[in-house]
Write a protein that holds these residues in place. Structure first.
Motif, PDB file in Angstrom:
ATOM      1  N   MET A  16       0.739  -1.198  -0.163  1.00 45.44           N
ATOM      2  CA  MET A  16       0.071  -0.064  -0.048  1.00 45.44           C
ATOM      3  C   MET A  16       0.881   1.228  -0.109  1.00 45.44           C
ATOM      4  N   LYS A  17       1.956   1.296   0.805  1.00 50.63           N
ATOM      5  CA  LYS A  17       2.876   2.395   0.770  1.00 50.63           C
ATOM      6  C   LYS A  17       3.541   2.803  -0.646  1.00 50.63           C
ATOM      7  N   ASP A  18       3.808   1.618  -1.489  1.00 53.69           N
ATOM      8  CA  ASP A  18       4.264   2.079  -2.839  1.00 53.69           C
ATOM      9  C   ASP A  18       3.172   2.635  -3.630  1.00 53.69           C
ATOM     10  N   GLN A  19       2.037   2.102  -3.388  1.00 52.25           N
ATOM     11  CA  GLN A  19       0.790   2.576  -4.042  1.00 52.25           C
ATOM     12  C   GLN A  19       0.425   4.198  -3.742  1.00 52.25           C
ATOM     13  N   ILE A  20       0.826   4.331  -2.477  1.00 55.06           N
ATOM     14  CA  ILE A  20       0.451   5.786  -2.275  1.00 55.06           C
ATOM     15  C   ILE A  20       1.397   6.730  -2.780  1.00 55.06           C
ATOM     16  N   LEU A  21       2.537   6.248  -2.935  1.00 53.86           N
ATOM     17  CA  LEU A  21       3.863   6.883  -3.481  1.00 53.86           C
ATOM     18  C   LEU A  21       3.716   7.124  -4.836  1.00 53.86           C
ATOM     19  N   ILE A  22       3.515   6.171  -5.471  1.00 56.56           N
ATOM     20  CA  ILE A  22       3.076   6.185  -7.030  1.00 56.56           C
ATOM     21  C   ILE A  22       1.926   7.284  -7.367  1.00 56.56           C
ATOM     22  N   LYS A  23       0.788   7.029  -6.624  1.00 59.39           N
ATOM     23  CA  LYS A  23      -0.398   7.985  -7.063  1.00 59.39           C
ATOM     24  C   LYS A  23      -0.060   9.398  -6.604  1.00 59.39           C
ATOM     25  N   ALA A  24       0.591   9.512  -5.587  1.00 61.27           N
ATOM     26  CA  ALA A  24       1.020  11.063  -4.830  1.00 61.27           C
ATOM     27  C   ALA A  24       1.968  11.555  -6.113  1.00 61.27           C
ATOM     28  N   THR A  25       2.966  10.821  -6.645  1.00 64.56           N
ATOM     29  CA  THR A  25       4.088  11.559  -7.682  1.00 64.56           C
ATOM     30  C   THR A  25       3.182  11.859  -8.894  1.00 64.56           C
ATOM     31  N   ASP A  26       2.028  11.020  -9.337  1.00 66.50           N
ATOM     32  CA  ASP A  26       1.555  11.278 -10.473  1.00 66.50           C
ATOM     33  C   ASP A  26       0.776  12.480 -10.118  1.00 66.50           C
ATOM     34  N   MET A  27       0.081  12.838  -9.049  1.00 65.83           N
ATOM     35  CA  MET A  27      -0.852  13.995  -8.795  1.00 65.83           C
ATOM     36  C   MET A  27      -0.017  15.344  -8.625  1.00 65.83           C
ATOM     37  N   PHE A  28       1.016  14.829  -7.883  1.00 65.43           N
ATOM     38  CA  PHE A  28       1.996  15.878  -7.732  1.00 65.43           C
ATOM     39  C   PHE A  28       2.534  16.868  -8.943  1.00 65.43           C
ATOM     40  N   LEU A  29       2.918  15.792  -9.686  1.00 62.52           N
ATOM     41  CA  LEU A  29       3.481  16.273 -10.908  1.00 62.52           C
ATOM     42  C   LEU A  29       2.503  16.765 -12.018  1.00 62.52           C
ATOM     43  N   THR A  30       1.085  16.368 -11.844  1.00 62.49           N
ATOM     44  CA  THR A  30       0.056  16.848 -12.731  1.00 62.49           C
ATOM     45  C   THR A  30      -0.260  18.148 -12.086  1.00 62.49           C
ATOM     46  N   LEU A  31      -0.618  18.118 -10.825  1.00 57.45           N
ATOM     47  CA  LEU A  31      -1.455  19.374 -10.165  1.00 57.45           C
ATOM     48  C   LEU A  31      -0.303  20.269  -9.422  1.00 57.45           C
ATOM     49  N   GLY A  32       0.816  19.923  -8.932  1.00 56.99           N
ATOM     50  CA  GLY A  32       1.475  20.674  -7.995  1.00 56.99           C
ATOM     51  C   GLY A  32       1.725  20.093  -6.783  1.00 56.99           C
ATOM     52  N   PHE A  33       2.737  20.355  -6.078  1.00 58.55           N
ATOM     53  CA  PHE A  33       2.966  19.926  -4.656  1.00 58.55           C
ATOM     54  C   PHE A  33       2.177  20.580  -3.812  1.00 58.55           C
ATOM     55  N   LYS A  34       1.940  21.834  -3.997  1.00 61.47           N
ATOM     56  CA  LYS A  34       1.015  22.605  -2.995  1.00 61.47           C
ATOM     57  C   LYS A  34      -0.535  22.241  -3.465  1.00 61.47           C
ATOM     58  N   SER A  35      -0.903  22.247  -4.331  1.00 61.86           N
ATOM     59  CA  SER A  35      -2.354  21.948  -4.980  1.00 61.86           C
ATOM     60  C   SER A  35      -2.892  20.877  -4.169  1.00 61.86           C
ATOM     61  N   VAL A  36      -2.133  19.695  -4.411  1.00 61.74           N
ATOM     62  CA  VAL A  36      -2.702  18.474  -4.037  1.00 61.74           C
ATOM     63  C   VAL A  36      -2.483  18.267  -2.325  1.00 61.74           C
ATOM     64  N   THR A  37      -3.913  18.033  -1.846  1.00 60.23           N
ATOM     65  CA  THR A  37      -3.858  17.518  -0.389  1.00 60.23           C
ATOM     66  C   THR A  37      -3.941  16.124  -0.063  1.00 60.23           C
ATOM     67  N   MET A  38      -3.667  15.801   1.104  1.00 61.23           N
ATOM     68  CA  MET A  38      -3.941  14.447   1.565  1.00 61.23           C
ATOM     69  C   MET A  38      -5.382  13.715   1.202  1.00 61.23           C
ATOM     70  N   ASP A  39      -6.298  14.785   1.515  1.00 62.67           N
ATOM     71  CA  ASP A  39      -7.681  14.162   1.079  1.00 62.67           C
ATOM     72  C   ASP A  39      -7.856  13.910  -0.378  1.00 62.67           C
ATOM     73  N   ASP A  40      -7.282  14.749  -1.194  1.00 60.09           N
ATOM     74  CA  ASP A  40      -7.286  14.528  -2.535  1.00 60.09           C
ATOM     75  C   ASP A  40      -6.811  13.232  -2.875  1.00 60.09           C
ATOM     76  N   ILE A  41      -5.702  12.904  -2.288  1.00 60.57           N
ATOM     77  CA  ILE A  41      -4.993  11.755  -2.563  1.00 60.57           C
ATOM     78  C   ILE A  41      -5.666  10.291  -2.283  1.00 60.57           C
ATOM     79  N   ALA A  42      -6.259  10.537  -0.991  1.00 67.85           N
ATOM     80  CA  ALA A  42      -7.012   9.466  -0.288  1.00 67.85           C
ATOM     81  C   ALA A  42      -8.454   9.367  -1.358  1.00 67.85           C
ATOM     82  N   ALA A  43      -9.084  10.445  -1.644  1.00 69.07           N
ATOM     83  CA  ALA A  43     -10.311  10.376  -2.578  1.00 69.07           C
ATOM     84  C   ALA A  43     -10.006   9.730  -3.820  1.00 69.07           C
TER      85      ALA A  43
END
Length: 200
Positions: A1-28
């Protein structure tokens, strides 16, 4: 699960920005609870740090692979540019501008790692280019290497290159051509012209 979170977070941070993406966004996005993320990452800072380290390692390994193939120094720079842009989702500026602005300590650590990699990779590229007669013999490799690194970092500055005015891929292409035209011999320029035609 940790790796899956890392992969998804990486994708979202690069697409939307490190500030723009919240932990809630990743969870959703993953269909999990925020609590599940916090079981693996204590806070957003720790996740951002892990993502940048993961990105650095992935890109470093890719660059090592390209350098090991034995391409000409000019071809090598084009291959590295294409590889890096592909892994950063063609977003050379925005995510890292946010990283620098909102997570300066993490950005500073990343920059030091990048500088270490540059010293190893770019200086080797320049020296081989001189040996192969593609780059001028009179260039100061140490200085040009630092010019190149400083320039690459300036491309990520969204105040200098606003996202709504400049295309990230186009900026990278122009910068690489600018760098090479300043150091190439006539032989190198012929090689550069061939590559510019095939890369269009």
């Amino acid at each position: 699960m940790k790796d899956q979170i890392l992969i998804k977070a990486t994708d979202m941070f690069l697409t939307l920005g490190f500030k723009s993406v919240t932990m809630d966004d990743i969870a959703a996005e993953m269909g999990i609870s925020k609590k599940t993320i916090y079981q693996h990452y204590s806070n957003k800072d720790s996740l951002v740090k892990e993502v940048t380290l993961h990105l650095f390692e992935t890109i470093s390994c890719g660059i090592d692979g390209i350098c090991a193939v034995g391409k000409s120094p000019i071809e090598e720079l084009f291959a590295i540019k294409n590889f890096v842009l592909e892994h950063l989702k063609n977003e050379a500026a925005s995510p890292f501008y946010q990283l620098n602005k909102y997570y300066p300590k993490i950005y500073s650590t990343l920059k030091k790692k990048q500088f270490g990699k540059m010293s190893e990779c770019v200086l080797d590229n320049l020296n081989r280019g001189v040996q192969d007669g593609l780059f001028r013999e009179d260039i100061n490799v140490e200085i040009i290497g630092r010019f190149y690194f400083a320039g690459m970092n300036s491309l990520k500055d969204e105040e200098l290159f606003p996202k709504n005015q400049f295309n990230a891929i186009e900026i990278q292409e122009h910068y690489l051509e600018y760098h090479l035209r300043g150091i190439c011999t006539e032989k190198g320029k012929e090689k550069l012209e061939q590559l510019l035609k095939t890369n269009k």
